[in-house]
Design a protein around this motif. Structure first.
Motif, PDB file in Angstrom:
ATOM      1  N   LEU A  81      83.955  60.882  47.166  1.00 46.55           N
ATOM      2  CA  LEU A  81      84.957  61.194  47.848  1.00 46.55           C
ATOM      3  C   LEU A  81      85.113  62.538  48.538  1.00 46.55           C
ATOM      4  O   LEU A  81      84.542  63.580  48.051  1.00 46.55           O
ATOM      5  CB  LEU A  81      86.146  61.529  46.662  1.00 46.55           C
ATOM      6  CG  LEU A  81      87.661  61.107  47.254  1.00 46.55           C
ATOM      7  CD1 LEU A  81      87.842  59.615  47.653  1.00 46.55           C
ATOM      8  CD2 LEU A  81      88.566  61.304  46.088  1.00 46.55           C
ATOM      9  N   VAL A  82      85.698  62.408  49.837  1.00 50.84           N
ATOM     10  CA  VAL A  82      85.785  63.938  50.532  1.00 50.84           C
ATOM     11  C   VAL A  82      87.300  64.249  50.344  1.00 50.84           C
ATOM     12  O   VAL A  82      88.040  63.424  50.670  1.00 50.84           O
ATOM     13  CB  VAL A  82      85.436  63.504  52.191  1.00 50.84           C
ATOM     14  CG1 VAL A  82      85.819  64.762  52.955  1.00 50.84           C
ATOM     15  CG2 VAL A  82      83.810  63.258  52.160  1.00 50.84           C
ATOM     16  N   THR A  83      87.444  65.458  50.209  1.00 47.81           N
ATOM     17  CA  THR A  83      88.612  66.068  50.030  1.00 47.81           C
ATOM     18  C   THR A  83      88.694  67.379  50.835  1.00 47.81           C
ATOM     19  O   THR A  83      87.546  67.989  51.289  1.00 47.81           O
ATOM     20  CB  THR A  83      89.199  66.196  48.639  1.00 47.81           C
ATOM     21  OG1 THR A  83      88.380  67.097  48.084  1.00 47.81           O
ATOM     22  CG2 THR A  83      89.398  65.239  47.946  1.00 47.81           C
ATOM     23  N   PHE A  84      89.868  68.049  51.318  1.00 44.56           N
ATOM     24  CA  PHE A  84      89.915  69.275  52.145  1.00 44.56           C
ATOM     25  C   PHE A  84      91.019  70.051  51.408  1.00 44.56           C
ATOM     26  O   PHE A  84      91.818  69.779  50.669  1.00 44.56           O
ATOM     27  CB  PHE A  84      90.550  68.783  53.602  1.00 44.56           C
ATOM     28  CG  PHE A  84      89.642  67.632  54.044  1.00 44.56           C
ATOM     29  CD1 PHE A  84      88.745  68.251  55.162  1.00 44.56           C
ATOM     30  CD2 PHE A  84      89.827  66.476  54.020  1.00 44.56           C
ATOM     31  CE1 PHE A  84      87.742  67.124  55.602  1.00 44.56           C
ATOM     32  CE2 PHE A  84      88.972  65.459  54.790  1.00 44.56           C
ATOM     33  CZ  PHE A  84      87.851  65.880  55.548  1.00 44.56           C
ATOM     34  N   ASN A 224      92.333  71.776  57.022  1.00 46.31           N
ATOM     35  CA  ASN A 224      91.176  72.975  57.250  1.00 46.31           C
ATOM     36  C   ASN A 224      89.828  72.314  57.109  1.00 46.31           C
ATOM     37  O   ASN A 224      89.261  72.185  56.074  1.00 46.31           O
ATOM     38  CB  ASN A 224      91.450  74.201  56.201  1.00 46.31           C
ATOM     39  CG  ASN A 224      90.256  75.062  56.256  1.00 46.31           C
ATOM     40  OD1 ASN A 224      89.712  75.325  57.522  1.00 46.31           O
ATOM     41  ND2 ASN A 224      90.086  75.819  55.267  1.00 46.31           N
ATOM     42  N   ASN A 225      89.381  71.806  58.305  1.00 49.91           N
ATOM     43  CA  ASN A 225      88.103  71.110  58.211  1.00 49.91           C
ATOM     44  C   ASN A 225      87.055  72.113  58.493  1.00 49.91           C
ATOM     45  O   ASN A 225      85.817  71.607  58.453  1.00 49.91           O
ATOM     46  CB  ASN A 225      88.242  70.140  59.438  1.00 49.91           C
ATOM     47  CG  ASN A 225      88.095  70.724  60.675  1.00 49.91           C
ATOM     48  OD1 ASN A 225      88.451  71.818  60.929  1.00 49.91           O
ATOM     49  ND2 ASN A 225      87.401  70.343  61.646  1.00 49.91           N
ATOM     50  N   TYR A 226      87.087  73.511  58.441  1.00 51.16           N
ATOM     51  CA  TYR A 226      85.977  74.325  58.345  1.00 51.16           C
ATOM     52  C   TYR A 226      85.199  74.400  56.965  1.00 51.16           C
ATOM     53  O   TYR A 226      84.047  74.551  56.877  1.00 51.16           O
ATOM     54  CB  TYR A 226      86.345  75.579  58.635  1.00 51.16           C
ATOM     55  CG  TYR A 226      86.703  75.903  60.084  1.00 51.16           C
ATOM     56  CD1 TYR A 226      85.913  75.895  61.317  1.00 51.16           C
ATOM     57  CD2 TYR A 226      88.358  76.134  60.423  1.00 51.16           C
ATOM     58  CE1 TYR A 226      86.271  75.992  62.474  1.00 51.16           C
ATOM     59  CE2 TYR A 226      88.664  76.269  61.842  1.00 51.16           C
ATOM     60  CZ  TYR A 226      87.691  76.281  62.749  1.00 51.16           C
ATOM     61  OH  TYR A 226      87.800  76.296  64.117  1.00 51.16           O
ATOM     62  N   ARG A 227      86.098  73.855  55.992  1.00 50.27           N
ATOM     63  CA  ARG A 227      85.414  73.869  54.579  1.00 50.27           C
ATOM     64  C   ARG A 227      86.085  72.600  53.963  1.00 50.27           C
ATOM     65  O   ARG A 227      87.247  72.434  53.943  1.00 50.27           O
ATOM     66  CB  ARG A 227      86.018  75.035  53.775  1.00 50.27           C
ATOM     67  CG  ARG A 227      84.891  75.729  52.943  1.00 50.27           C
ATOM     68  CD  ARG A 227      85.450  76.906  52.031  1.00 50.27           C
ATOM     69  NE  ARG A 227      86.842  77.076  52.075  1.00 50.27           N
ATOM     70  CZ  ARG A 227      87.454  78.108  52.713  1.00 50.27           C
ATOM     71  NH1 ARG A 227      86.571  78.859  53.452  1.00 50.27           N
ATOM     72  NH2 ARG A 227      88.660  78.330  52.449  1.00 50.27           N
ATOM     73  N   TRP A 228      84.909  71.755  53.469  1.00 45.49           N
ATOM     74  CA  TRP A 228      85.482  70.589  52.914  1.00 45.49           C
ATOM     75  C   TRP A 228      84.657  70.470  51.667  1.00 45.49           C
ATOM     76  O   TRP A 228      83.644  70.953  51.432  1.00 45.49           O
ATOM     77  CB  TRP A 228      85.216  69.289  54.038  1.00 45.49           C
ATOM     78  CG  TRP A 228      83.704  69.216  54.427  1.00 45.49           C
ATOM     79  CD1 TRP A 228      83.582  70.106  55.566  1.00 45.49           C
ATOM     80  CD2 TRP A 228      82.806  68.324  54.372  1.00 45.49           C
ATOM     81  NE1 TRP A 228      82.362  69.927  56.051  1.00 45.49           N
ATOM     82  CE2 TRP A 228      81.698  68.689  55.151  1.00 45.49           C
ATOM     83  CE3 TRP A 228      82.759  67.367  53.190  1.00 45.49           C
ATOM     84  CZ2 TRP A 228      80.590  68.025  54.993  1.00 45.49           C
ATOM     85  CZ3 TRP A 228      81.311  66.655  53.243  1.00 45.49           C
ATOM     86  CH2 TRP A 228      80.598  67.073  54.258  1.00 45.49           C
TER      87      TRP A 228
END
Length: 371
Positions: A81-84, A224-228
């Motif tokens: 799973l990808v979270t932000f 904030n897609n600079y860190r995921w």
């Protein structure tokens, strides 16, 4: 008459120096060794031509391939799973929403994201009605009164209050919501396998401009897609080894040209000894913000060697190897197989561009090969 007879008697036959042979052929003085040399010259010429023809034929019969430099990634396939760090923007009041931004747009702090009006906007705006004055107002009232069904009364009033929704922080805009926005570094990480995710996932939803909203209804999210963060569940064996590493290299199929580094931020031991791990990644991948369940590969090492056709491998005297052509001879070269696919092998102990026999059953060791 006597004089003629006397003259005829005076002639003599002079014998020549030529020699006759039993068959009547005149010998010119050349010895038999001369003809032998001519025969040998023709024999050598025919032998050279035959050898050239045989070499050409053998080159076409014996199929060969060049060993080429190759490499293979040693990896473990995973899925998670990808979270932000993301913030869901809620409607501050009821009304009709009209978006001022688009999906995937990056916005700064204070940017107008949407406006919520008390009544739906029409082609004829409030300003137009004001310009028409009293006559315009009564004209609108007449149209409303004559209609059989009318649920919207906004055009009867000169004021349509609206509220501008501003961005509280900078980030990437996503109009799609799936119910998993509450998970991530600001709360807790969620660990699921593929079956659980497919069973419990919520269908993505989004609003269109002009739709009616109630107070505190989710409008959009800022990411904030600079860190995921990437959360996976691994089996006990591989999981414990990987959990000991502070970071790993990851490769995602949807972005095949990029390898990213993930820094470990959380490790948990789950049911049946499974290991749950989350990595933080600060490398941007295109369109990642629109994904939740993502497959990847954890990269351990890179194996380098020579690639050869799979059929070139044979076993001789209990050793695995290939037939190669060196100095015109078929020679056996022992190799170690590093990786294999349906068509090729990655091996070591071969030189760059070594010529390998593709069909080893058609030749023997020590056999000469004419180029």
């Amino acid at each position: 008459m006597r004089e003629r007879r006397t003259r005829q008697r005076q002639f003599k036959v002079i014998e020549g120096k030529g020699r006759s042979t039993p068959g009547g052929i005149i010998n010119n003085g050349k010895k038999p060794v001369y003809y032998l040399l001519i025969f040998l010259a023709f024999f050598l010429l025919i032998h050279i031509l035959a050898g050239w023809i045989w070499a050409t034929t053998r080159e076409n019969v014996i199929a060969t391939a060049l060993a080429e430099q190759g490499s293979v990634l040693v990896s473990l396939p995973v899925a998670g799973l990808v979270t932000f760090e993301e913030q869901v923007i809620l409607a501050p009041r009821p009304g009709f929403v009209y978006y001022s931004v688009k999906e995937g747009e990056r916005v700064p702090v204070g940017k107008g994201l949407a406006r919520i009006t008390e009544f739906p906007l029409e082609k004829a705006t409030v300003t137009d009605q004001r310009e028409k004055g009293v006559s315009g107002y009564f004209h609108s009232f007449k149209e409303w009164f004559l209609e059989e069904k009318k649920d919207d009364y906004s055009h009867l009033f000169s004021i349509n209050e609206e509220y501008i929704v501003l961005a509280p922080s900078s980030g990437l805009v996503s109009l799609k919501l799936d119910g998993l926005e509450k998970y991530g570094p600001n709360s807790s990480f969620l660990y699921l396998n593929k079956e659980d995710y497919e069973e419990n996932m919520v269908a993505e939803g989004y609003l269109d401009s002009g739709e009616k909203v109630s107070r505190n209804l989710p409008l959009l999210r800022l990411i904030n897609n600079y860190r995921w963060y990437y959360s996976v569940v691994l089996p006990p064996g591989e999981g414990k080894k990987i959990a000991d590493e502070t970071g790993v290299k990851l490769w995602f199929p949807f972005s095949p040209e990029v390898q990213v580094y993930g820094e470990r931020v959380e490790v948990k031991e789950g049911d049946n000894g499974n290991i749950a791990i989350t990595w933080c990644i600060d490398h941007h991948l295109d369109k990642l913000y629109s994904r939740r369940w993502v497959e990847a590969e954890i990269l351990f090492d890179v194996l380098e060697g020579m690639t050869i056709p799979r059929g070139a491998l044979l076993e001789l005297n209990g050793e695995k190897g290939v037939y190669v052509i060196e100095e015109g001879l078929i020679k056996f070269r022992e190799v170690a197989v590093l990786h294999e696919t349906e068509e090729e092998l990655l091996v070591e102990n071969l030189d760059h561009y070594h010529r390998v026999v593709v069909e080893p059953s058609s030749v023997k060791e020590g056999q000469r090969f004419y180029w």
